[in-house]
Structures are given as structure tokens and as C-alpha cells.
Design a protein around this motif. Sequence first.
Motif, PDB file in Angstrom:
ATOM      1  N   LEU A  36     -31.862  24.041 -36.959  1.00  0.00           N
ATOM      2  CA  LEU A  36     -32.288  25.416 -36.693  1.00  0.00           C
ATOM      3  C   LEU A  36     -31.282  26.423 -37.244  1.00  0.00           C
ATOM      4  CD1 LEU A  36     -34.556  26.979 -35.113  1.00  0.00           C
ATOM      5  CD2 LEU A  36     -32.970  27.034 -33.180  1.00  0.00           C
ATOM      6  N   ASN A  37     -30.001  26.064 -37.167  1.00  0.00           N
ATOM      7  CA  ASN A  37     -28.942  26.973 -37.616  1.00  0.00           C
ATOM      8  C   ASN A  37     -28.423  26.652 -39.017  1.00  0.00           C
ATOM      9  OD1 ASN A  37     -27.998  28.830 -35.205  1.00  0.00           O
ATOM     10  ND2 ASN A  37     -28.514  26.845 -34.308  1.00  0.00           N
ATOM     11  N   HIS A  38     -29.048  25.654 -39.658  1.00  0.00           N
ATOM     12  CA  HIS A  38     -28.669  25.262 -41.026  1.00  0.00           C
ATOM     13  C   HIS A  38     -27.184  24.907 -41.121  1.00  0.00           C
ATOM     14  CE1 HIS A  38     -32.620  26.758 -42.140  1.00  0.00           C
ATOM     15  NE2 HIS A  38     -32.328  27.921 -41.581  1.00  0.00           N
ATOM     16  N   ILE A  39     -26.717  24.131 -40.144  1.00  0.00           N
ATOM     17  CA  ILE A  39     -25.324  23.688 -40.150  1.00  0.00           C
ATOM     18  C   ILE A  39     -25.271  22.177 -39.969  1.00  0.00           C
ATOM     19  CG2 ILE A  39     -24.465  25.881 -39.240  1.00  0.00           C
ATOM     20  CD1 ILE A  39     -24.200  24.551 -36.500  1.00  0.00           C
ATOM     21  N   ARG A  40     -24.116  21.592 -40.265  1.00  0.00           N
ATOM     22  CA  ARG A  40     -23.932  20.146 -40.106  1.00  0.00           C
ATOM     23  C   ARG A  40     -22.609  19.876 -39.393  1.00  0.00           C
ATOM     24  NH1 ARG A  40     -25.133  17.002 -45.591  1.00  0.00           N
ATOM     25  NH2 ARG A  40     -25.043  15.275 -44.098  1.00  0.00           N
ATOM     26  N   PRO A  41     -22.569  20.085 -38.079  1.00  0.00           N
ATOM     27  CA  PRO A  41     -21.337  19.810 -37.332  1.00  0.00           C
ATOM     28  C   PRO A  41     -20.944  18.338 -37.469  1.00  0.00           C
ATOM     29  CG  PRO A  41     -22.912  21.024 -35.988  1.00  0.00           C
ATOM     30  CD  PRO A  41     -23.646  20.561 -37.204  1.00  0.00           C
ATOM     31  N   LYS A  42     -19.664  18.075 -37.445  1.00  0.00           N
ATOM     32  CA  LYS A  42     -19.160  16.720 -37.641  1.00  0.00           C
ATOM     33  C   LYS A  42     -19.118  15.958 -36.319  1.00  0.00           C
ATOM     34  CE  LYS A  42     -15.283  14.162 -39.664  1.00  0.00           C
ATOM     35  NZ  LYS A  42     -13.942  14.291 -40.299  1.00  0.00           N
ATOM     36  N   VAL A  43     -19.792  14.807 -36.284  1.00  0.00           N
ATOM     37  CA  VAL A  43     -19.743  13.922 -35.116  1.00  0.00           C
ATOM     38  C   VAL A  43     -18.699  12.851 -35.407  1.00  0.00           C
ATOM     39  CG1 VAL A  43     -21.004  12.283 -33.679  1.00  0.00           C
ATOM     40  CG2 VAL A  43     -22.161  14.335 -34.545  1.00  0.00           C
ATOM     41  N   ILE A  44     -17.630  12.834 -34.620  1.00  0.00           N
ATOM     42  CA  ILE A  44     -16.544  11.885 -34.890  1.00  0.00           C
ATOM     43  C   ILE A  44     -16.648  10.614 -34.052  1.00  0.00           C
ATOM     44  CG2 ILE A  44     -14.969  13.728 -35.584  1.00  0.00           C
ATOM     45  CD1 ILE A  44     -13.577  13.364 -32.843  1.00  0.00           C
ATOM     46  N   ASP A  77     -21.820  28.890 -34.046  1.00  0.00           N
ATOM     47  CA  ASP A  77     -20.383  29.139 -33.921  1.00  0.00           C
ATOM     48  C   ASP A  77     -19.571  27.866 -33.684  1.00  0.00           C
ATOM     49  OD1 ASP A  77     -20.773  31.873 -34.257  1.00  0.00           O
ATOM     50  OD2 ASP A  77     -21.096  32.201 -32.108  1.00  0.00           O
ATOM     51  N   VAL A  78     -20.244  26.708 -33.604  1.00  0.00           N
ATOM     52  CA  VAL A  78     -19.514  25.452 -33.382  1.00  0.00           C
ATOM     53  C   VAL A  78     -19.520  24.579 -34.635  1.00  0.00           C
ATOM     54  CG1 VAL A  78     -20.035  25.473 -30.918  1.00  0.00           C
ATOM     55  CG2 VAL A  78     -21.544  24.226 -32.479  1.00  0.00           C
ATOM     56  N   GLN A  79     -19.939  25.130 -35.768  1.00  0.00           N
ATOM     57  CA  GLN A  79     -20.116  24.306 -36.968  1.00  0.00           C
ATOM     58  C   GLN A  79     -18.819  23.684 -37.476  1.00  0.00           C
ATOM     59  OE1 GLN A  79     -21.305  26.499 -40.543  1.00  0.00           O
ATOM     60  NE2 GLN A  79     -20.873  28.416 -39.477  1.00  0.00           N
ATOM     61  N   THR A  80     -17.668  24.260 -37.134  1.00  0.00           N
ATOM     62  CA  THR A  80     -16.393  23.695 -37.599  1.00  0.00           C
ATOM     63  C   THR A  80     -15.760  22.761 -36.565  1.00  0.00           C
ATOM     64  OG1 THR A  80     -15.162  25.600 -36.738  1.00  0.00           O
ATOM     65  CG2 THR A  80     -15.942  25.717 -39.028  1.00  0.00           C
ATOM     66  N   GLN A  81     -16.428  22.573 -35.431  1.00  0.00           N
ATOM     67  CA  GLN A  81     -15.875  21.754 -34.354  1.00  0.00           C
ATOM     68  C   GLN A  81     -16.216  20.275 -34.543  1.00  0.00           C
ATOM     69  OE1 GLN A  81     -14.075  22.948 -31.545  1.00  0.00           O
ATOM     70  NE2 GLN A  81     -14.033  24.924 -32.596  1.00  0.00           N
ATOM     71  N   ASN A  82     -15.360  19.402 -34.027  1.00  0.00           N
ATOM     72  CA  ASN A  82     -15.655  17.970 -33.970  1.00  0.00           C
ATOM     73  C   ASN A  82     -16.427  17.675 -32.684  1.00  0.00           C
ATOM     74  OD1 ASN A  82     -14.308  17.362 -36.364  1.00  0.00           O
ATOM     75  ND2 ASN A  82     -12.342  17.121 -35.316  1.00  0.00           N
ATOM     76  N   PHE A  83     -17.485  16.867 -32.803  1.00  0.00           N
ATOM     77  CA  PHE A  83     -18.332  16.569 -31.649  1.00  0.00           C
ATOM     78  C   PHE A  83     -18.194  15.119 -31.202  1.00  0.00           C
ATOM     79  CE2 PHE A  83     -20.411  20.544 -32.406  1.00  0.00           C
ATOM     80  CZ  PHE A  83     -21.039  20.870 -31.205  1.00  0.00           C
ATOM     81  N   ILE A  84     -18.213  14.943 -29.891  1.00  0.00           N
ATOM     82  CA  ILE A  84     -18.401  13.636 -29.266  1.00  0.00           C
ATOM     83  C   ILE A  84     -19.863  13.615 -28.822  1.00  0.00           C
ATOM     84  CG2 ILE A  84     -17.580  12.016 -27.532  1.00  0.00           C
ATOM     85  CD1 ILE A  84     -15.409  12.983 -29.484  1.00  0.00           C
ATOM     86  N   SER A  85     -20.599  12.593 -29.213  1.00  0.00           N
ATOM     87  CA  SER A  85     -22.049  12.622 -28.993  1.00  0.00           C
ATOM     88  C   SER A  85     -22.563  11.331 -28.369  1.00  0.00           C
ATOM     89  CB  SER A  85     -22.760  12.854 -30.333  1.00  0.00           C
ATOM     90  OG  SER A  85     -24.160  12.755 -30.192  1.00  0.00           O
ATOM     91  N   LEU A  86     -23.670  11.465 -27.646  1.00  0.00           N
ATOM     92  CA  LEU A  86     -24.422  10.290 -27.238  1.00  0.00           C
ATOM     93  C   LEU A  86     -25.182   9.758 -28.455  1.00  0.00           C
ATOM     94  CD1 LEU A  86     -25.759  11.563 -23.798  1.00  0.00           C
ATOM     95  CD2 LEU A  86     -24.099   9.730 -24.165  1.00  0.00           C
TER      96      LEU A  86
END
Length: 301
Positions: free
Chosen positions: A210-218, A185-194
Motif C-alpha cells: 500500500l505504501n510502496h515500500i519494502r521494509p527489511k525482515v531480519i 515511516d518505518v521503511q528503514t527499520q529492521n522487522f522481526i516478523s511472524l
Amino acid sequence: MRTKDLEYFVSLTQLKSFSKVSEKFHVSQPTISAALKRLEKEFNSHLIVRDNPHLALKLTDAGKKLLVHGQNILSDYHLAQLEIAHGIENNLVIGMPPLIEITYLPQVAQQLPIEMFQQIRHISQGSLATLKDLKRGELDVALLGYLDKFDDPTIKMVTFDQQPFSIIVPKTNPLAKKSGIYFKDVQTQNFISLKNSFVQKQAFKYLSQLNHIRPKVIFETSEVQSVVNMVANDMGIALLTDSITIHDPKLVKIPVLDTNSPLFKVGLAYRKTTIFSESQQKLLDAILDAFQNNTKKWTQN
């Protein structure tokens, strides 16, 4: 046998050039040639093929065998140098990721006598980089985070805590109203990541696959507080462990509900071959006792 001769030989197999090896070690080319001849005399075998000097350097079968064993010998020699040096100094060099330093070290430090705590030399970096330095001998001990299972036959791991992962979002994000969330459910969200050297990034990649998604790391950073601050400023959301205490009223922590979501485990690790000095062993035992005394408290939190 001279260890320096082995160093020259191993570098020669890597650089494929006598001149480059001589430049690397700031010695003459005849010095490298003499070292090779000494090794060949000692092992009564040619180590490199000399039939065609115009071709790239090629090892004989004996040379290939010496390369494998020589690398192990040099690695063990380097480990011995570092372990002896740290033992003479009566220091325990401990590596740990910033997240573990912030979350666990203060409570443990309170239980150590000040003279013991002063023996600790600590280095802060990601778990993957910390493990690499532990195996190379740059560290005596490491506090490591890992996912689910630690499997390295050369390392002794004493696990003292495990925590699930959560999604951190600003209160202004619509997700903030949820009591739990599936990672899909977070696949459309922008991520801040380590960064990649941190276990949290491994968990992020695992859940994405696992969820076959590619969330965007900005944005990626090595600082946990930077992640928290950027999420608080509504620049994106983040995947972090439950062990992180969120004090900012602008943030909400949402548990990840995926059945196969990994656990973030934390443990104290050291090389199985390490021989600690008496003072180092006393300090290590005190640190282990302190961590184990806090295990129940961390688990309940």
C-alpha cells in the motif's frame, strides 16, 4: 465401487506411473491395473489413453471427469472418517494460532465446566495452516484470525472480535516518542516478523504494498513471545495486533495511523457440512456463548 480403486486412480494421474503407485501403496503393479479395469468396467469407458505406451500417461475425457469427481469423493470420504472418529471419542478438535490461544482462550476456558474443557483437543499453528486443516477435516473447529473479510463458501464463520494493528518498538528507538505512526515511516527499520502462515505477515505485506515500500525482515518465527523478546532486546521492531498485551516496560506500542490499515478479526469457524454429535454440539454452543460473553470486554480493551 471401491474407494481404494479411486485412490489408486487419482494417484496414477499424479505420479504418471503404475510402478510408482504400486510402491506408494505397497502393492503389486497388477493390483493397480486390476483396479483401473474395475473402474473402466463400472463406468463403461476407457479412462487412460493406451495407443502409445511410450508417452506419458494421458487421460481420456471420461478419465478427466472421473478425476475431478473422484477427488471430491475421496475428500468427502476422508472428512466422514475423521468426523465420525472425533464424534465417537466425544472430543472437539480445535485449531488456533498461538496469538489467539494466548489472548482469548484463557478467559473462555474459565467459563466452561471442567468436564467440558477436558473434551477439547487443541492444536496450535498459524491461521492459514489452521484453515487448511479445518477444510481437510483434521480439525472440527478453528479459532481464526483474518483481515477485514472472510469469504469461503464452505466455512461458517462467527466473528467475535476485531483489533487494529500497532507497531511494537523498544523504548530506545526514536520512534518510541510518537503517539501514532504511518507505515511509510518505518521503511528503514529492521522487522522481526511472524512467518507466512500467520495473518500478521499478510497485514505486513499489505501495508508494505500500500505504501510502496519494502521494509527489511531480519528474522521470522512462529512464536509471538519470541517476536516480543527480540524487539525488547533492540533487535528490530514488529507489527502486531492490539490484542497483544505488552507488559515489558522496555517496549512501546504505537498505533498504525494509515487510513486503509487492515483490521485483525477473530472468529470461530467450522465446515458448513459438519454434523456434530450431541456432546460436541453442546460443547460448541458453550464455547460460542463464552466467546460472545467476552466480546464487549475485548472490544473495550
